[in-house]
Motif scaffolding. Structure first.
Motif, PDB file in Angstrom:
ATOM      1  N   UNK A  43       0.843  -1.198   0.000  1.00  0.00           N
ATOM      2  CA  UNK A  43       0.000   0.000   0.000  1.00  0.00           C
ATOM      3  C   UNK A  43       0.880   1.250   0.000  1.00  0.00           C
ATOM      4  N   UNK A  44       0.227   2.387  -0.172  1.00  0.00           N
ATOM      5  CA  UNK A  44       0.881   3.676   0.030  1.00  0.00           C
ATOM      6  C   UNK A  44       0.051   4.491   1.011  1.00  0.00           C
ATOM      7  N   UNK A  45       0.729   5.293   1.814  1.00  0.00           N
ATOM      8  CA  UNK A  45       0.050   6.130   2.786  1.00  0.00           C
ATOM      9  C   UNK A  45      -0.745   7.215   2.065  1.00  0.00           C
ATOM     10  N   UNK A  46      -1.874   7.608   2.660  1.00  0.00           N
ATOM     11  CA  UNK A  46      -2.732   8.614   2.046  1.00  0.00           C
ATOM     12  C   UNK A  46      -2.065   9.982   1.962  1.00  0.00           C
ATOM     13  N   UNK A  47      -1.325  10.364   3.006  1.00  0.00           N
ATOM     14  CA  UNK A  47      -0.883  11.755   3.109  1.00  0.00           C
ATOM     15  C   UNK A  47       0.584  11.965   2.777  1.00  0.00           C
ATOM     16  N   UNK A  48       1.319  10.875   2.537  1.00  0.00           N
ATOM     17  CA  UNK A  48       2.735  11.033   2.189  1.00  0.00           C
ATOM     18  C   UNK A  48       3.137  10.232   0.957  1.00  0.00           C
ATOM     19  N   UNK A  49       2.281   9.318   0.533  1.00  0.00           N
ATOM     20  CA  UNK A  49       2.550   8.412  -0.580  1.00  0.00           C
ATOM     21  C   UNK A  49       3.686   7.436  -0.264  1.00  0.00           C
ATOM     22  N   UNK A  50       4.087   7.368   1.021  1.00  0.00           N
ATOM     23  CA  UNK A  50       5.142   6.432   1.412  1.00  0.00           C
ATOM     24  C   UNK A  50       4.626   5.003   1.307  1.00  0.00           C
ATOM     25  N   UNK A  51       5.441   4.082   0.783  1.00  0.00           N
ATOM     26  CA  UNK A  51       4.990   2.689   0.646  1.00  0.00           C
ATOM     27  C   UNK A  51       5.103   1.926   1.962  1.00  0.00           C
ATOM     28  N   UNK A  52       4.243   0.941   2.139  1.00  0.00           N
ATOM     29  CA  UNK A  52       4.375   0.015   3.257  1.00  0.00           C
ATOM     30  C   UNK A  52       3.684  -1.290   2.891  1.00  0.00           C
ATOM     31  N   UNK A  53       4.019  -2.330   3.639  1.00  0.00           N
ATOM     32  CA  UNK A  53       3.441  -3.654   3.392  1.00  0.00           C
ATOM     33  C   UNK A  53       2.645  -4.077   4.615  1.00  0.00           C
ATOM     34  N   UNK A  54       1.401  -4.495   4.399  1.00  0.00           N
ATOM     35  CA  UNK A  54       0.571  -5.048   5.461  1.00  0.00           C
ATOM     36  C   UNK A  54       0.701  -6.560   5.377  1.00  0.00           C
ATOM     37  N   UNK A  55       1.412  -7.132   6.342  1.00  0.00           N
ATOM     38  CA  UNK A  55       1.778  -8.546   6.301  1.00  0.00           C
ATOM     39  C   UNK A  55       0.643  -9.446   6.796  1.00  0.00           C
ATOM     40  N   UNK A  56       0.591 -10.698   6.342  1.00  0.00           N
ATOM     41  CA  UNK A  56      -0.462 -11.619   6.805  1.00  0.00           C
ATOM     42  C   UNK A  56      -0.477 -11.801   8.321  1.00  0.00           C
ATOM     43  N   UNK A  57       0.697 -11.789   8.951  1.00  0.00           N
ATOM     44  CA  UNK A  57       0.739 -11.993  10.402  1.00  0.00           C
ATOM     45  C   UNK A  57       0.129 -10.830  11.177  1.00  0.00           C
ATOM     46  N   UNK A  58      -0.042  -9.693  10.513  1.00  0.00           N
ATOM     47  CA  UNK A  58      -0.670  -8.554  11.185  1.00  0.00           C
ATOM     48  C   UNK A  58      -2.138  -8.845  11.525  1.00  0.00           C
ATOM     49  N   UNK A  59      -2.756  -9.754  10.772  1.00  0.00           N
ATOM     50  CA  UNK A  59      -4.141 -10.129  11.079  1.00  0.00           C
ATOM     51  C   UNK A  59      -4.221 -10.839  12.425  1.00  0.00           C
ATOM     52  N   UNK A  60      -3.231 -11.676  12.718  1.00  0.00           N
ATOM     53  CA  UNK A  60      -3.190 -12.337  14.024  1.00  0.00           C
ATOM     54  C   UNK A  60      -2.952 -11.311  15.132  1.00  0.00           C
ATOM     55  N   UNK A  61      -2.115 -10.319  14.852  1.00  0.00           N
ATOM     56  CA  UNK A  61      -1.862  -9.270  15.841  1.00  0.00           C
ATOM     57  C   UNK A  61      -3.140  -8.477  16.117  1.00  0.00           C
TER      58      UNK A  61
END
Length: 201
Positions: free
Chosen positions: A117-135
């Motif tokens: 994904x990219x952030x709405x207000x900075x366009x910085x990229x990031x990855x939402x990992x599958x393990x984040x769902x468990x978190x």
């Protein structure tokens, strides 16, 4: 002013969101910038809640001039995913929470978001990992307690989350149901006086 406010933004958002900037500006105009914190939350829910918890505990120490002894001096204002985090913090610390179109079933709702994904207000990229769902699932609160500590703001026109789930989840809490509207609460300037009154009372 001893009360403190912690603002937690939503998924892909930031403190530079419309709501975040409006609250910061309004508090600054009242000479209350010192009571406000609005961190940039990491993508990992575990890292985000650890950061938020540390900030919240620091704010409570400031508000009470020492050891935490009056949790009601802190209000966590959470938008969308931030509202999910705010609920966990309210239950953990006993503080108040304002929930702005909050995520109710965050792990379920963000399952399709796994990926880049990219952030709405900075366009910085990031990855939402599958393990984040468990978190996220680990942060689920079975049912809010001491309902007087909560203030729900939900828009019936939310195009992302179902306001009826919010209403059912926080039944018995103070609430403001916005007819129509949207997920971002574009009419937030009209709602802000009530939000701050609840946080600062």
């Amino acid at each position: 002013m001893k009360n403190r406010i912690l603002y937690l933004h939503g998924f892909r958002s930031s403190p530079a969101s419309f709501k975040g900037k409006l609250m910061a500006q309004t508090l600054a105009e009242r000479g209350l910038s010192h009571i406000w914190a609005a961190p940039q939350l990491p993508a990992s829910p575990k890292a985000a809640i650890d950061l938020a918890l540390n900030l919240a505990q620091a704010q409570l120490r400031e508000a009470n001039d020492g050891p935490d002894n009056d949790p009601s001096r802190l209000t966590v204002i959470g938008s969308s995913l931030g509202g999910y985090y705010a609920t966990w913090l309210a239950e953990k610390l006993g503080c108040k929470a304002v929930l702005l179109n909050p995520a109710v079933h965050a792990a379920r709702d963000l399952t399709p978001a796994v990926g880049e994904h990219r952030m709405y207000h900075s366009d910085a990229p990031f990855i939402f990992l599958p393990e984040y769902l468990d978190e996220l699932a680990a942060l689920h609160v079975d049912a809010p307690t001491r309902l007087h500590r909560y203030f729900l703001v939900a828009a019936t026109g939310d195009e992302v989350l179902d306001w009826r789930e919010m209403h059912d989840r926080y039944a018995g809490c103070r609430e403001r149901i916005v007819q129509g509207g949207d997920h971002g609460l574009s009419t937030f300037a009209e709602l802000l006086p009530d939000v701050l009154a609840f946080a600062l009372e």
